[in-house]
Write a protein that holds these residues in place. Structure first.
Motif, PDB file in Angstrom:
ATOM      1  N   LYS A   1      44.760  44.904  31.701  1.00  0.00           N
ATOM      2  CA  LYS A   1      44.550  43.802  30.674  1.00  0.00           C
ATOM      3  C   LYS A   1      43.056  44.474  30.123  1.00  0.00           C
ATOM      4  CE  LYS A   1      44.287  38.993  30.093  1.00  0.00           C
ATOM      5  NZ  LYS A   1      42.987  38.355  30.261  1.00  0.00           N
ATOM      6  N   CYS A   2      42.100  44.681  31.045  1.00  0.00           N
ATOM      7  CA  CYS A   2      40.834  44.707  30.476  1.00  0.00           C
ATOM      8  C   CYS A   2      40.296  46.640  30.456  1.00  0.00           C
ATOM      9  CB  CYS A   2      39.599  44.105  30.870  1.00  0.00           C
ATOM     10  SG  CYS A   2      39.132  44.642  32.801  1.00  0.00           S
ATOM     11  N   TYR A   3      41.251  47.337  31.256  1.00  0.00           N
ATOM     12  CA  TYR A   3      41.159  48.950  31.103  1.00  0.00           C
ATOM     13  C   TYR A   3      40.116  49.398  32.085  1.00  0.00           C
ATOM     14  CZ  TYR A   3      43.722  48.164  26.943  1.00  0.00           C
ATOM     15  OH  TYR A   3      44.779  47.572  25.959  1.00  0.00           O
ATOM     16  N   TYR A   4      39.840  48.272  32.891  1.00  0.00           N
ATOM     17  CA  TYR A   4      38.725  48.521  34.040  1.00  0.00           C
ATOM     18  C   TYR A   4      39.154  49.544  35.097  1.00  0.00           C
ATOM     19  CZ  TYR A   4      35.540  47.944  38.190  1.00  0.00           C
ATOM     20  OH  TYR A   4      34.588  48.184  39.151  1.00  0.00           O
ATOM     21  N   ILE A   5      38.549  50.760  35.491  1.00  0.00           N
ATOM     22  CA  ILE A   5      39.144  51.412  36.481  1.00  0.00           C
ATOM     23  C   ILE A   5      37.989  51.701  37.570  1.00  0.00           C
ATOM     24  CG2 ILE A   5      39.237  53.800  36.942  1.00  0.00           C
ATOM     25  CD1 ILE A   5      40.400  54.457  34.267  1.00  0.00           C
ATOM     26  N   SER A   6      38.601  51.523  38.886  1.00  0.00           N
ATOM     27  CA  SER A   6      37.700  51.561  40.063  1.00  0.00           C
ATOM     28  C   SER A   6      38.166  52.469  40.930  1.00  0.00           C
ATOM     29  CB  SER A   6      37.882  50.283  40.568  1.00  0.00           C
ATOM     30  OG  SER A   6      37.172  50.233  41.970  1.00  0.00           O
TER      31      SER A   6
ATOM     32  N   CYS B   1      40.573  43.127  39.846  1.00  0.00           N
ATOM     33  CA  CYS B   1      40.053  43.357  38.655  1.00  0.00           C
ATOM     34  C   CYS B   1      38.612  42.312  38.742  1.00  0.00           C
ATOM     35  CB  CYS B   1      40.502  43.203  37.324  1.00  0.00           C
ATOM     36  SG  CYS B   1      39.341  43.454  35.778  1.00  0.00           S
ATOM     37  N   PRO B   2      37.418  42.874  38.782  1.00  0.00           N
ATOM     38  CA  PRO B   2      36.382  41.900  38.755  1.00  0.00           C
ATOM     39  C   PRO B   2      36.336  40.913  37.836  1.00  0.00           C
ATOM     40  CG  PRO B   2      35.608  43.818  38.751  1.00  0.00           C
ATOM     41  CD  PRO B   2      36.937  44.158  38.843  1.00  0.00           C
ATOM     42  N   TYR B   3      36.698  41.580  36.727  1.00  0.00           N
ATOM     43  CA  TYR B   3      36.705  40.541  35.275  1.00  0.00           C
ATOM     44  C   TYR B   3      37.841  39.836  35.177  1.00  0.00           C
ATOM     45  CZ  TYR B   3      33.164  44.540  34.610  1.00  0.00           C
ATOM     46  OH  TYR B   3      32.143  45.289  34.811  1.00  0.00           O
ATOM     47  N   CYS B   4      38.829  40.269  35.705  1.00  0.00           N
ATOM     48  CA  CYS B   4      40.238  39.525  35.062  1.00  0.00           C
ATOM     49  C   CYS B   4      40.866  38.874  36.401  1.00  0.00           C
ATOM     50  CB  CYS B   4      41.069  40.328  34.233  1.00  0.00           C
ATOM     51  SG  CYS B   4      40.786  41.343  33.117  1.00  0.00           S
ATOM     52  N   LYS B   5      40.177  39.083  37.373  1.00  0.00           N
ATOM     53  CA  LYS B   5      40.690  38.479  38.657  1.00  0.00           C
ATOM     54  C   LYS B   5      42.315  38.783  39.040  1.00  0.00           C
ATOM     55  CE  LYS B   5      36.594  36.883  39.169  1.00  0.00           C
ATOM     56  NZ  LYS B   5      35.539  37.734  39.408  1.00  0.00           N
ATOM     57  N   ARG B   6      42.892  39.885  38.418  1.00  0.00           N
ATOM     58  CA  ARG B   6      44.016  40.004  38.686  1.00  0.00           C
ATOM     59  C   ARG B   6      44.018  41.503  39.515  1.00  0.00           C
ATOM     60  NH1 ARG B   6      47.170  40.831  33.210  1.00  0.00           N
ATOM     61  NH2 ARG B   6      48.568  42.468  34.314  1.00  0.00           N
ATOM     62  N   LYS B   7      45.379  41.530  40.144  1.00  0.00           N
ATOM     63  CA  LYS B   7      45.411  42.742  40.930  1.00  0.00           C
ATOM     64  C   LYS B   7      45.698  43.879  40.113  1.00  0.00           C
ATOM     65  CE  LYS B   7      48.540  44.148  44.823  1.00  0.00           C
ATOM     66  NZ  LYS B   7      49.509  44.895  44.613  1.00  0.00           N
ATOM     67  N   MET B   8      45.046  44.984  40.442  1.00  0.00           N
ATOM     68  CA  MET B   8      45.001  46.232  39.464  1.00  0.00           C
ATOM     69  C   MET B   8      46.170  47.013  40.290  1.00  0.00           C
ATOM     70  SD  MET B   8      41.166  46.870  38.442  1.00  0.00           S
ATOM     71  CE  MET B   8      40.281  47.445  39.905  1.00  0.00           C
ATOM     72  N   PHE B   9      46.594  48.093  39.303  1.00  0.00           N
ATOM     73  CA  PHE B   9      47.764  49.029  39.590  1.00  0.00           C
ATOM     74  C   PHE B   9      47.068  50.323  40.294  1.00  0.00           C
ATOM     75  CE2 PHE B   9      50.609  52.465  38.916  1.00  0.00           C
ATOM     76  CZ  PHE B   9      51.896  51.706  38.849  1.00  0.00           C
ATOM     77  N   ARG B  10      47.621  50.627  41.312  1.00  0.00           N
ATOM     78  CA  ARG B  10      47.052  51.670  42.117  1.00  0.00           C
ATOM     79  C   ARG B  10      47.722  52.868  41.814  1.00  0.00           C
ATOM     80  NH1 ARG B  10      47.405  53.153  48.406  1.00  0.00           N
ATOM     81  NH2 ARG B  10      49.530  53.780  47.769  1.00  0.00           N
ATOM     82  N   ILE B  11      47.055  53.919  41.299  1.00  0.00           N
ATOM     83  CA  ILE B  11      47.501  55.271  40.684  1.00  0.00           C
ATOM     84  C   ILE B  11      47.079  56.202  41.505  1.00  0.00           C
ATOM     85  CG2 ILE B  11      47.316  56.896  38.706  1.00  0.00           C
ATOM     86  CD1 ILE B  11      46.579  54.457  36.729  1.00  0.00           C
TER      87      ILE B  11
ATOM     88  N   ARG C   1      32.303  60.957  29.320  1.00  0.00           N
ATOM     89  CA  ARG C   1      32.233  60.957  30.791  1.00  0.00           C
ATOM     90  C   ARG C   1      30.719  60.587  31.131  1.00  0.00           C
ATOM     91  NH1 ARG C   1      35.655  62.843  34.350  1.00  0.00           N
ATOM     92  NH2 ARG C   1      36.690  64.291  32.570  1.00  0.00           N
ATOM     93  N   THR C   2      30.567  59.774  31.918  1.00  0.00           N
ATOM     94  CA  THR C   2      29.271  59.139  32.474  1.00  0.00           C
ATOM     95  C   THR C   2      29.062  58.644  33.642  1.00  0.00           C
ATOM     96  OG1 THR C   2      27.449  57.524  31.719  1.00  0.00           O
ATOM     97  CG2 THR C   2      29.743  56.894  31.036  1.00  0.00           C
ATOM     98  N   ASN C   3      27.815  58.635  34.373  1.00  0.00           N
ATOM     99  CA  ASN C   3      27.790  57.950  35.572  1.00  0.00           C
ATOM    100  C   ASN C   3      27.352  56.539  35.629  1.00  0.00           C
ATOM    101  OD1 ASN C   3      25.257  58.776  34.735  1.00  0.00           O
ATOM    102  ND2 ASN C   3      24.380  59.680  36.643  1.00  0.00           N
ATOM    103  N   ALA C   4      27.391  56.069  34.400  1.00  0.00           N
ATOM    104  CA  ALA C   4      27.078  54.574  33.964  1.00  0.00           C
ATOM    105  C   ALA C   4      28.293  53.643  34.376  1.00  0.00           C
ATOM    106  CB  ALA C   4      26.708  54.283  32.634  1.00  0.00           C
ATOM    107  N   PRO C   5      27.979  52.595  34.897  1.00  0.00           N
ATOM    108  CA  PRO C   5      28.976  51.730  35.483  1.00  0.00           C
ATOM    109  C   PRO C   5      29.640  50.906  34.114  1.00  0.00           C
ATOM    110  CG  PRO C   5      27.044  50.579  36.137  1.00  0.00           C
ATOM    111  CD  PRO C   5      26.698  52.067  35.692  1.00  0.00           C
ATOM    112  N   TYR C   6      30.627  50.408  34.386  1.00  0.00           N
ATOM    113  CA  TYR C   6      31.598  49.855  33.149  1.00  0.00           C
ATOM    114  C   TYR C   6      30.624  48.781  32.529  1.00  0.00           C
ATOM    115  CZ  TYR C   6      35.941  48.356  30.763  1.00  0.00           C
ATOM    116  OH  TYR C   6      36.764  48.067  29.668  1.00  0.00           O
ATOM    117  N   TYR C   7      30.100  47.880  33.343  1.00  0.00           N
ATOM    118  CA  TYR C   7      29.516  46.638  32.572  1.00  0.00           C
ATOM    119  C   TYR C   7      28.272  47.157  31.731  1.00  0.00           C
ATOM    120  CZ  TYR C   7      25.370  47.139  35.997  1.00  0.00           C
ATOM    121  OH  TYR C   7      24.366  47.491  36.581  1.00  0.00           O
ATOM    122  N   ILE C   8      27.540  48.140  32.148  1.00  0.00           N
ATOM    123  CA  ILE C   8      26.522  48.808  31.268  1.00  0.00           C
ATOM    124  C   ILE C   8      27.132  49.200  29.808  1.00  0.00           C
ATOM    125  CG2 ILE C   8      24.991  50.497  30.804  1.00  0.00           C
ATOM    126  CD1 ILE C   8      23.950  48.894  32.845  1.00  0.00           C
TER     127      ILE C   8
END
Ligand SMILES: C[S@@+](CC[C@H](N)C(=O)[O-])C[C@H]1O[C@@H](n2cnc3c(N)ncnc32)[C@H](O)[C@@H]1O
Ligand SMILES: [Zn+2]
Length: 352
Positions: free
Chosen positions: A233-238, A244-254, A337-344
């Protein structure tokens, strides 16, 4: 027809379109992979190579002309290719050194070389037996990229036990899935296949690995195989959270994915290389400095936030100001490519 590529010229039978059905296969788009291959071979100081699927011979000929390799074993299952390899060796005046030509199924080749370049159509997995023919280095091409990217996710599972769906960073996911697969295949024969270089270009992936013995090495490699979690949904990767901390939905495990360093060497550009090859070399030299197993694809972030994409150089400048490392990636024109987190990154998008 005569084709010029790198420092070589080669003759191939006339053709209408590029396909497996060509009497002797040649794809100009693969010249990028070949440019990079001669540069890798030069950097590694390789002296001899097995080119088990030579087609016109262009790859082995370029190794001979453009690196320190003076011993090339050309092979192809197609007898017409063998005729052309012979013609092309003459055309390029290759007389010295040691040249072997054979017309075998690649898997029947018995000799061992310092370096082997496996370059089949589609998946190279049916040819991995050839890992036994290298004493040191392995270069390998996979052209089934739509499988690795998740565009053909069912095939990815069937062929490679790879759980994947298409993401905005599909080629990095593909390459890391492929590297994990190769490490596991090496481990099956108790060999460590250590990644030293990898890139994607057009329809193919190229991976270069160093083959070594030793359980510790194999265990270390295996410990770097894991998963990435992806929110569609929001393309967050962890690397660790499964919700997902933003959408509170289960993420797909790749995965499984190799999450360690893809690049252990830096390459030099050459003025006669294809522009695209030099661009890949430059971008990889830069992005290899950043220790992060994925990048951010800017248009997908803009889409998730329903906003415009700020200019890439502005985003990069801002991240540097904030003390983060940031570089472009060769995997995409729109990625950083960056070492900054997504929220930044999100904050930078929102504050434009
Ligand atoms: C993608 S082409 C190789 C292109 C070449 N390496 C280049 O850089 O231009 C694949 C080649 O593998 C050959 N081939 C297919 N199956 C083979 C096999 N089992 N053993 C050896 N060669 C094979 C085909 O005839 C074809 O020439
Ligand atoms: Zn989300």
């Amino acid at each position: 027809m005569i084709i010029k590529e790198g420092l070589a010229k080669i003759e191939i039978p006339d053709y209408n379109n590029i396909s497996k059905e060509m009497p002797v296969f040649y794809n100009p788009l693969s010249s990028i992979g070949r440019d990079i291959a001669v540069e890798v071979a030069s950097k590694l100081g390789i002296k001899n190579v097995l080119d088990p699927m030579s087609a016109s011979g262009i790859r082995g000929i370029r190794y001979y002309l453009e690196s320190n390799i003076r011993e090339v074993h050309f092979n192809d299952i197609n007898p017409i290719a063998i005729e052309y390899i012979k013609k092309n060796l003459e055309l390029n005046n290759i007389k010295e050194g040691k040249i072997i030509i054979s017309n075998l199924d690649a898997r029947a080749i018995e000799q061992k070389y310092e370096y082997i370049d496996i370059d089949p159509f589609g998946s190279a997995t049916p040819y991995l037996y050839l890992i036994n023919n290298t004493s040191k280095y392995l270069a390998i091409t996979y052209t089934d990229t739509a499988v690795w990217t998740g565009e053909k996710h069912r095939k990815a599972y069937i062929r490679y036990n790879f759980n994947v769906i298409k993401t905005p960073i599909k080629h990095e996911i593909g390459v890391r899935g492929l590297v994990a697969h190769l490490i596991n295949k090496g481990a099956e024969i108790e060999r460590a296949l250590i990644p030293i270089y990898a890139h994607s270009a057009y329809h193919y992936y190229r991976v270069y690995m160093l083959k070594r013995k030793g359980s510790n090495r194999i265990e270390k490699l295996k410990s770097q195989i894991g998963y990435l979690y992806y929110c569609p949904k929001c393309y967050y990767i962890s690397e660790s959270e499964s919700v997902c901390p933003y959408c509170k939905r289960k993420m797909f495990r790749i995965g499984p994915l190799y999450l360690g360093k893809l690049w252990a060497i830096k390459l030099d550009k050459r003025d006669y290389f294809n522009k695209q090859s030099n661009k890949i070399i430059e971008r990889i030299n830069e992005e290899s400095e950043i220790d992060k197993p994925y990048y951010y694809e800017l248009p997908s972030i803009a889409k998730a936030l329903k906003t415009n994409i700020p200019p890439m150089d502005k985003i990069m400048e801002k991240l540097k100001e904030l003390g983060y490392k940031v570089e472009r990636t060769h995997f995409s024109e729109n990625g950083i490519r960056t070492n900054a987190p997504y929220y930044i990154i999100k904050t930078i998008f929102s504050s434009q």
